[in-house]
Design a protein around this motif. Structure first.
Motif, PDB file in Angstrom:
ATOM      1  N   SER A  32      47.872 -26.046 -34.439  1.00 30.95           N
ATOM      2  CA  SER A  32      47.606 -25.014 -35.439  1.00 30.95           C
ATOM      3  C   SER A  32      48.786 -24.775 -36.370  1.00 30.95           C
ATOM      4  O   SER A  32      48.768 -23.863 -37.187  1.00 30.95           O
ATOM      5  CB  SER A  32      47.242 -23.693 -34.751  1.00 30.95           C
ATOM      6  N   GLY A  33      49.841 -25.596 -36.234  1.00 28.89           N
ATOM      7  CA  GLY A  33      50.994 -25.475 -37.118  1.00 28.89           C
ATOM      8  C   GLY A  33      52.063 -24.522 -36.644  1.00 28.89           C
ATOM      9  O   GLY A  33      53.064 -24.327 -37.313  1.00 28.89           O
ATOM     10  N   GLU A  34      51.865 -23.894 -35.455  1.00 27.65           N
ATOM     11  CA  GLU A  34      52.881 -22.990 -34.931  1.00 27.65           C
ATOM     12  C   GLU A  34      54.078 -23.780 -34.407  1.00 27.65           C
ATOM     13  O   GLU A  34      53.948 -24.931 -33.989  1.00 27.65           O
ATOM     14  CB  GLU A  34      52.296 -22.133 -33.811  1.00 27.65           C
ATOM     15  N   THR A  35      55.250 -23.153 -34.428  1.00 25.11           N
ATOM     16  CA  THR A  35      56.463 -23.793 -33.947  1.00 25.11           C
ATOM     17  C   THR A  35      56.736 -23.374 -32.511  1.00 25.11           C
ATOM     18  O   THR A  35      56.706 -22.179 -32.184  1.00 25.11           O
ATOM     19  CB  THR A  35      57.655 -23.423 -34.841  1.00 25.11           C
ATOM     20  N   ARG A  36      56.995 -24.354 -31.650  1.00 25.62           N
ATOM     21  CA  ARG A  36      57.373 -24.094 -30.260  1.00 25.62           C
ATOM     22  C   ARG A  36      58.751 -24.697 -30.018  1.00 25.62           C
ATOM     23  O   ARG A  36      59.113 -25.718 -30.607  1.00 25.62           O
ATOM     24  CB  ARG A  36      56.380 -24.722 -29.275  1.00 25.62           C
ATOM     25  N   ALA A  37      59.534 -24.063 -29.161  1.00 28.46           N
ATOM     26  CA  ALA A  37      60.861 -24.568 -28.801  1.00 28.46           C
ATOM     27  C   ALA A  37      60.766 -25.300 -27.464  1.00 28.46           C
ATOM     28  O   ALA A  37      60.427 -24.694 -26.446  1.00 28.46           O
ATOM     29  CB  ALA A  37      61.862 -23.430 -28.718  1.00 28.46           C
ATOM     30  N   PHE A  38      61.009 -26.607 -27.478  1.00 27.25           N
ATOM     31  CA  PHE A  38      60.954 -27.420 -26.268  1.00 27.25           C
ATOM     32  C   PHE A  38      62.357 -27.869 -25.881  1.00 27.25           C
ATOM     33  O   PHE A  38      63.095 -28.407 -26.717  1.00 27.25           O
ATOM     34  CB  PHE A  38      60.085 -28.659 -26.486  1.00 27.25           C
ATOM     35  N   LYS A  39      62.718 -27.653 -24.619  1.00 29.94           N
ATOM     36  CA  LYS A  39      63.959 -28.215 -24.083  1.00 29.94           C
ATOM     37  C   LYS A  39      63.647 -29.618 -23.592  1.00 29.94           C
ATOM     38  O   LYS A  39      62.808 -29.796 -22.699  1.00 29.94           O
ATOM     39  CB  LYS A  39      64.501 -27.347 -22.951  1.00 29.94           C
ATOM     40  N   ILE A  40      64.293 -30.599 -24.166  1.00 32.85           N
ATOM     41  CA  ILE A  40      63.906 -32.001 -23.988  1.00 32.85           C
ATOM     42  C   ILE A  40      64.845 -32.710 -23.011  1.00 32.85           C
ATOM     43  O   ILE A  40      66.068 -32.540 -23.057  1.00 32.85           O
ATOM     44  CB  ILE A  40      63.929 -32.739 -25.339  1.00 32.85           C
ATOM     45  N   SER A  41      64.245 -33.525 -22.121  1.00 32.75           N
ATOM     46  CA  SER A  41      65.001 -34.434 -21.256  1.00 32.75           C
ATOM     47  C   SER A  41      64.373 -35.814 -21.371  1.00 32.75           C
ATOM     48  O   SER A  41      63.140 -35.942 -21.442  1.00 32.75           O
ATOM     49  CB  SER A  41      64.963 -33.967 -19.802  1.00 32.75           C
ATOM     50  N   LEU A  42      65.197 -36.859 -21.386  1.00 29.39           N
ATOM     51  CA  LEU A  42      64.721 -38.232 -21.542  1.00 29.39           C
ATOM     52  C   LEU A  42      64.981 -39.035 -20.267  1.00 29.39           C
ATOM     53  O   LEU A  42      66.044 -38.928 -19.648  1.00 29.39           O
ATOM     54  CB  LEU A  42      65.425 -38.913 -22.727  1.00 29.39           C
ATOM     55  N   PHE A  43      64.003 -39.882 -19.874  1.00 31.43           N
ATOM     56  CA  PHE A  43      64.113 -40.743 -18.700  1.00 31.43           C
ATOM     57  C   PHE A  43      63.480 -42.090 -18.996  1.00 31.43           C
ATOM     58  O   PHE A  43      62.536 -42.182 -19.776  1.00 31.43           O
ATOM     59  CB  PHE A  43      63.405 -40.106 -17.485  1.00 31.43           C
ATOM     60  N   PRO A  44      63.988 -43.163 -18.371  1.00 31.71           N
ATOM     61  CA  PRO A  44      63.348 -44.463 -18.556  1.00 31.71           C
ATOM     62  C   PRO A  44      61.991 -44.486 -17.847  1.00 31.71           C
ATOM     63  O   PRO A  44      61.779 -43.792 -16.864  1.00 31.71           O
ATOM     64  CB  PRO A  44      64.339 -45.438 -17.917  1.00 31.71           C
ATOM     65  N   SER A  45      61.075 -45.287 -18.390  1.00 27.46           N
ATOM     66  CA  SER A  45      59.757 -45.444 -17.768  1.00 27.46           C
ATOM     67  C   SER A  45      59.853 -46.425 -16.603  1.00 27.46           C
ATOM     68  O   SER A  45      60.531 -47.453 -16.696  1.00 27.46           O
ATOM     69  CB  SER A  45      58.744 -45.937 -18.800  1.00 27.46           C
ATOM     70  N   VAL A  46      59.161 -46.122 -15.513  1.00 21.92           N
ATOM     71  CA  VAL A  46      59.178 -47.019 -14.354  1.00 21.92           C
ATOM     72  C   VAL A  46      58.150 -48.132 -14.517  1.00 21.92           C
ATOM     73  O   VAL A  46      58.167 -49.111 -13.766  1.00 21.92           O
ATOM     74  CB  VAL A  46      58.877 -46.235 -13.054  1.00 21.92           C
ATOM     75  N   SER A  47      57.240 -47.989 -15.491  1.00 20.51           N
ATOM     76  CA  SER A  47      56.177 -48.982 -15.627  1.00 20.51           C
ATOM     77  C   SER A  47      56.504 -50.059 -16.650  1.00 20.51           C
ATOM     78  O   SER A  47      56.165 -51.223 -16.458  1.00 20.51           O
ATOM     79  CB  SER A  47      54.863 -48.297 -16.009  1.00 20.51           C
ATOM     80  N   ARG A  48      57.172 -49.669 -17.748  1.00 24.80           N
ATOM     81  CA  ARG A  48      57.456 -50.649 -18.806  1.00 24.80           C
ATOM     82  C   ARG A  48      58.831 -50.384 -19.395  1.00 24.80           C
ATOM     83  O   ARG A  48      59.219 -49.236 -19.623  1.00 24.80           O
ATOM     84  CB  ARG A  48      56.397 -50.573 -19.914  1.00 24.80           C
ATOM     85  N   GLN A  49      59.556 -51.470 -19.686  1.00 24.85           N
ATOM     86  CA  GLN A  49      60.918 -51.319 -20.179  1.00 24.85           C
ATOM     87  C   GLN A  49      60.972 -50.826 -21.628  1.00 24.85           C
ATOM     88  O   GLN A  49      61.976 -50.265 -22.050  1.00 24.85           O
ATOM     89  CB  GLN A  49      61.655 -52.658 -20.085  1.00 24.85           C
ATOM     90  N   ASP A  50      59.880 -51.074 -22.394  1.00 27.52           N
ATOM     91  CA  ASP A  50      59.892 -50.660 -23.806  1.00 27.52           C
ATOM     92  C   ASP A  50      59.424 -49.222 -23.990  1.00 27.52           C
ATOM     93  O   ASP A  50      59.257 -48.759 -25.109  1.00 27.52           O
ATOM     94  CB  ASP A  50      59.018 -51.592 -24.642  1.00 27.52           C
ATOM     95  N   LEU A  51      59.194 -48.492 -22.884  1.00 31.13           N
ATOM     96  CA  LEU A  51      58.776 -47.101 -22.963  1.00 31.13           C
ATOM     97  C   LEU A  51      59.854 -46.185 -22.394  1.00 31.13           C
ATOM     98  O   LEU A  51      60.677 -46.619 -21.589  1.00 31.13           O
ATOM     99  CB  LEU A  51      57.470 -46.865 -22.194  1.00 31.13           C
ATOM    100  N   PHE A  52      59.832 -44.932 -22.824  1.00 30.78           N
ATOM    101  CA  PHE A  52      60.662 -43.923 -22.187  1.00 30.78           C
ATOM    102  C   PHE A  52      59.845 -42.637 -22.073  1.00 30.78           C
ATOM    103  O   PHE A  52      58.876 -42.421 -22.813  1.00 30.78           O
ATOM    104  CB  PHE A  52      61.962 -43.670 -22.961  1.00 30.78           C
ATOM    105  N   VAL A  53      60.223 -41.799 -21.104  1.00 32.19           N
ATOM    106  CA  VAL A  53      59.475 -40.597 -20.778  1.00 32.19           C
ATOM    107  C   VAL A  53      60.219 -39.379 -21.331  1.00 32.19           C
ATOM    108  O   VAL A  53      61.442 -39.272 -21.172  1.00 32.19           O
ATOM    109  CB  VAL A  53      59.261 -40.460 -19.264  1.00 32.19           C
ATOM    110  N   VAL A  54      59.471 -38.471 -21.977  1.00 32.02           N
ATOM    111  CA  VAL A  54      60.028 -37.254 -22.557  1.00 32.02           C
ATOM    112  C   VAL A  54      59.466 -36.055 -21.798  1.00 32.02           C
ATOM    113  O   VAL A  54      58.249 -35.847 -21.785  1.00 32.02           O
ATOM    114  CB  VAL A  54      59.684 -37.133 -24.055  1.00 32.02           C
ATOM    115  N   LEU A  55      60.341 -35.285 -21.121  1.00 32.58           N
ATOM    116  CA  LEU A  55      59.935 -34.063 -20.433  1.00 32.58           C
ATOM    117  C   LEU A  55      60.226 -32.882 -21.355  1.00 32.58           C
ATOM    118  O   LEU A  55      61.339 -32.758 -21.878  1.00 32.58           O
ATOM    119  CB  LEU A  55      60.700 -33.891 -19.118  1.00 32.58           C
ATOM    120  N   CYS A  56      59.218 -32.029 -21.538  1.00 35.78           N
ATOM    121  CA  CYS A  56      59.322 -30.930 -22.495  1.00 35.78           C
ATOM    122  C   CYS A  56      59.111 -29.599 -21.778  1.00 35.78           C
ATOM    123  O   CYS A  56      58.003 -29.314 -21.309  1.00 35.78           O
ATOM    124  CB  CYS A  56      58.270 -31.077 -23.605  1.00 35.78           C
TER     125      CYS A  56
END
Length: 844
Positions: free
Chosen positions: A251-275
């Motif tokens: 709906s266009g609203e702004t949310r504040a996400f605290k971001i953490s990054l981790f490598p994907s266990v399934s594919r090397q060209d992917l990474f996981v973003v926890l919000c």
């Protein structure tokens, strides 16, 4: 009156802010419609009225399918029904659903908007105790870099979403996680999301899969040429406070996400973003700051009149729209009793004063149904208003705010648009158009009375240095400070206007020349002592002032402006911080310094003392180089053999009718050069020649040109004529005739300085030009200014829709060149590419 900054004060006044809600909605730069459980319109904001052509007063209370019959039975109508009956949200974006957005826009509008919709949302919303819905229509500046492959993205999304989803599924523990999770590949494409992310953002699974991650995180939108989005996200996290990045919901609203990054266990060209959603953890100070920013925006931009009063009923401030409704200028009325400035009566002629009543009662007070605003020289205006008392932290009344508006919707819009048309958006001062209108009135007053007025023309020194040193923001701040300084010196009874980039004017009304000279000298003294603090520096500026007396002998308002500008030029020749003051009786100065160029130009024409320099126009990106393109730029040679820049003699040539001769000399010279043996070897050469408005309107120019061509061996395809946007529109019929005749012979045409003058896209549709040159004022700061960037992008996009190639002028650095290439501009010209020089330097 003082606005307190504590939580307690903010809360105590919250119940008084309802009347601002509708004003804020009406001021939004997007469409907002609220429907009740029957599908009838409850709110229809100003943007929607402008977009559809249906006023809010006509829309409210009517069913949306009655207002837009073309949507009946289609999927948009079904989406509205689903939101009301089932509570389901739907969002369609330009990136994923361009055909849907086009269909809805065609069904609901007149088709005259310049910019496309980028998002449409239907969101369930409680209305009057029952389920209704909110319709949102978002229109953003067009960005061709982002949207080039929209169609391909949209077609491929449905085809691949299910296959990709099966290969990229999260482990079960992440699917059921209370933390939002998404999987992204290194090119920035979302490959998988979990249920929590969908709940927090409002998107559906299909809306996110195979879409750019910048859809969720708009702060990444300034980075298109990125090879590794994990590295980009990591850098954004490091730059942010505590790893928090802003995300956008459906709906266009702004949310504040605290971001953490981790490598994907399934594919090397992917990474996981926890919000982790930390939107609710902002402190009270941030809330109050946002409220202050909101109030400031509403005060200056809302299309209603707003007056702020102190506890004694004295006016502290009136917003721009209020000033326009009251017929006042900025600063007038301050510290005056409200009833002396805002005079309201009912239908029986009794005084109405809601502000005094609100201050006495301590509660909001509305005007009666039949209330009229009385302004001297105008018909009574039917208005409605509400006065709301303001309280300090001790709950004591310390002021009042009056919001008043005309009853007719069309008049509300007209007041705002009228103010915008007559005022400069940077300084909020009157602009050149407003000043010219005031000059006409001042001249008329001299014919019916003994009044004498004086116009001061003020040119700032070192403004470009401030811009270069501190950037555009520093320049804008300096202009506002100078405007305030001038207003303080001359007072509210006179007119202060910004009429150019670094030029101001002061119209001193009913002011004897001797008093005007004293005021002008005081302005110079104030400017000389003024220093501008910026970051760790203090920047100094200077000024020159030219004055022109307005009396019964004065001609038109244009004559006054030209004479004052000429006086300012004379002041410049004497040095910095100088004043040049002349009156009609001083016959020695009437002709001014510009007239001294007339014999010099005439002798140069007779003695063939002109030459032509050439500046390359080069293709950008993958655009094939079909020919070597140059613009011909005239130079005059003085009696000592030195070059004279065109800025010195062209204004005088235009003023005294010699520009036509200079145009013909340039055309004859270029055709003659193209016919020489050395130039004939370069068959792929094309030369652009500037034509003035005088030449365009001269019916004999066509015959002159065609006669030259008949006597030469030059191919018409080697010549391109540039006419300015302003000249083309002012001489539209003759320009159109000239273009049609010469294009039939094989000549090319370009519209020069587009965007700097009258800027009518309607005229552009009818002018069969081959090229459109985007004015350099937009190019110079496009890497620093979002408005300039959007203007260049929009002009380029619309020109391409019309089949017109684009040329960017005044390219000064690699950043600008790269942005123009990414934007899809066809050609570029400027000092960064090459400086003007003789053609022999290019031919080796």
């Amino acid at each position: 009156m003082r606005l307190e900054s504590t939580d307690k004060a903010a809360c105590s006044q919250a119940h008084d802010s309802d009347h601002l809600v509708l004003a804020v909605i009406n001021n939004q730069t997007q469409g907002s419609v609220v429907l009740d459980h029957r599908g009838d319109v409850v709110i229809w904001n100003n943007w929607m009225a402008d977009w559809t052509g249906i006023a809010g007063t006509q829309a409210v209370g009517r069913n949306v399918e009655v207002l837009a019959p073309a949507i009946t039975g289609n999927e948009y109508a079904r989406a509205i029904k689903s939101a009301i009956e089932l509570g389901k949200s739907v969002t369609w974006s330009l990136e994923m659903d361009p055909q849907r957005l086009d269909a809805i826009e065609a069904a609901m509008t007149r088709g005259d908007r310049l910019l496309p919709l980028t998002r449409i949302s239907v969101v369930p919303l409680p209305v009057e105790g029952q389920q209704g819905c909110l319709l949102e229509f978002i229109e953003a500046p067009f960005n061709p870099v982002q949207l080039r492959d929209v169609a391909a993205t949209a077609k491929s999304a449905d085809k691949h979403v299910h296959k990709e989803a099966e290969n990229n599924r999260f482990p079960v523990y992440l699917e059921s996680s209370e933390v939002a999770v998404l999987s992204v590949d290194t090119s920035g494409i979302i490959r998988e999301v979990n249920e929590r992310l969908l709940i927090q953002t409002g998107y559906s699974y299909q809306q996110l899969i195979d879409t750019p991650v910048r859809l969720l995180f708009p702060t990444l939108s300034d980075s298109y040429d990125v090879d590794d989005y994990r590295a980009l996200l990591a850098s954004k996290i490091k730059q942010s406070s505590e790893g928090v990045i802003e995300a956008a919901t459906v709906s266009g609203e702004t949310r504040a996400f605290k971001i953490s990054l981790f490598p994907s266990v399934s594919r090397q060209d992917l990474f996981v973003v926890l919000c982790e959603d930390v939107s609710g953890q902002s402190g009270a100070e941030d809330t109050i700051l946002r409220q202050r920013e909101l109030l400031a925006t509403v005060y200056n931009q809302v299309a209603d009149g707003i007056a702020l009063l102190d506890g004694n009923g004295l006016i502290e401030q009136i917003n721009p729209v209020g000033l326009a409704m009251l017929g006042k200028r900025s600063g007038q009325g301050q510290q005056m009793p409200v009833e002396t400035i805002i005079n309201m009566n009912d239908s029986e002629g009794r005084d109405i004063n809601p502000c005094r009543e609100a201050l006495n009662r301590g509660s909001p007070c509305s005007t009666p149904e039949s209330t009229f605003l009385l302004v001297e020289g105008k018909e009574p205006t039917h208005i409605t208003g509400i006065a709301t008392p303001l309280r300090d932290r001790h709950n004591q009344i310390n002021g009042c705010v009056l919001v008043f508006r005309t009853v007719e919707e069309s008049r509300r819009v007209s007041n705002r648009l009228s103010w915008q048309a007559d005022h400069d958006p940077v300084t909020q001062l009157p602009n050149r158009r407003f000043l010219e209108d005031q000059l006409v009135r001042a001249i008329e007053a001299t014919h019916t009375s003994d009044q004498v007025h004086v116009l001061l023309y003020i040119d700032l020194h070192n403004f470009s240095l401030v811009n270069d040193t501190g950037g555009r923001t520093a320049g804008d701040t300096l202009l506002r400070e100078c405007g305030r300084l001038l207003q303080q010196v001359v007072g509210a009874d006179h007119v202060v206007a910004r009429i150019g980039n670094d030029e101001f004017a002061v119209l001193l009304l009913n002011c004897p020349p001797e008093e005007a000279r004293d005021i002008a000298e005081e302005i110079l003294a104030q400017i000389k002592s003024f220093s501008f603090p910026w970051q760790e520096r203090r920047l100094k500026i200077g000024a020159n002032i030219g004055a022109e007396v307005i009396d019964r002998e004065t001609g038109s308002e244009i004559d006054v402006l030209v004479a004052a500008a000429s006086s300012c030029a004379n002041a410049k020749e004497s040095g910095r911080n100088r004043l040049f003051f002349r009156q009609h009786q001083d016959e020695r100065q009437v002709s001014g310094r510009m007239s001294q160029w007339v014999p010099k130009i005439s002798e140069a024409l007779e003695q063939d003392r002109f030459c032509v320099y050439y500046q390359p126009i080069v293709p950008l990106g993958n655009y094939a180089k079909e020919y070597d393109h140059y613009e011909a730029l005239i130079r005059m040679i003085d009696e000592s053999g030195q070059l004279v820049a065109p800025g010195k003699f062209i204004p005088a040539a235009e003023l005294y009718g010699l520009i036509d001769d200079i145009d013909r000399w340039t055309v004859q010279h270029v055709i003659s050069e193209l016919g020489t043996e050395k130039w004939r070897k370069k068959s792929n050469l094309r030369i652009s020649i500037n034509l003035s408005g005088v030449t365009i309107s001269n019916e004999g120019f066509k015959d002159y040109l065609l006669d030259l061509m008949d006597k030469s061996t030059v191919n018409p395809h080697q010549l391109q004529f540039e006419i300015t946007e302003t000249a083309a529109i002012r001489e539209f019929d003759r320009a159109l005739d000239l273009i049609h005749v010469l294009k039939a012979k094989g000549f090319y045409f370009s519209l020069d300085d587009f965007g700097s003058g009258l800027s009518s896209f309607g005229y552009l549709k009818d002018l069969p030009v081959d090229f459109l040159k985007i004015d350099g004022s937009f190019i110079r700061n496009m890497e620093l200014n979002d408005v300039d960037f959007s203007m260049v992008s929009t002009i380029n996009h619309l020109a391409h829709i019309m089949g017109i190639a684009t040329i960017a002028e005044c390219v000064e650095n690699q950043t600008q060149l790269t942005m123009l290439e990414q934007m899809g501009v066809d050609y570029a010209q400027g000092f960064f590419i090459d400086v003007p020089q003789p053609m022999k330097n290019f031919m080796g």
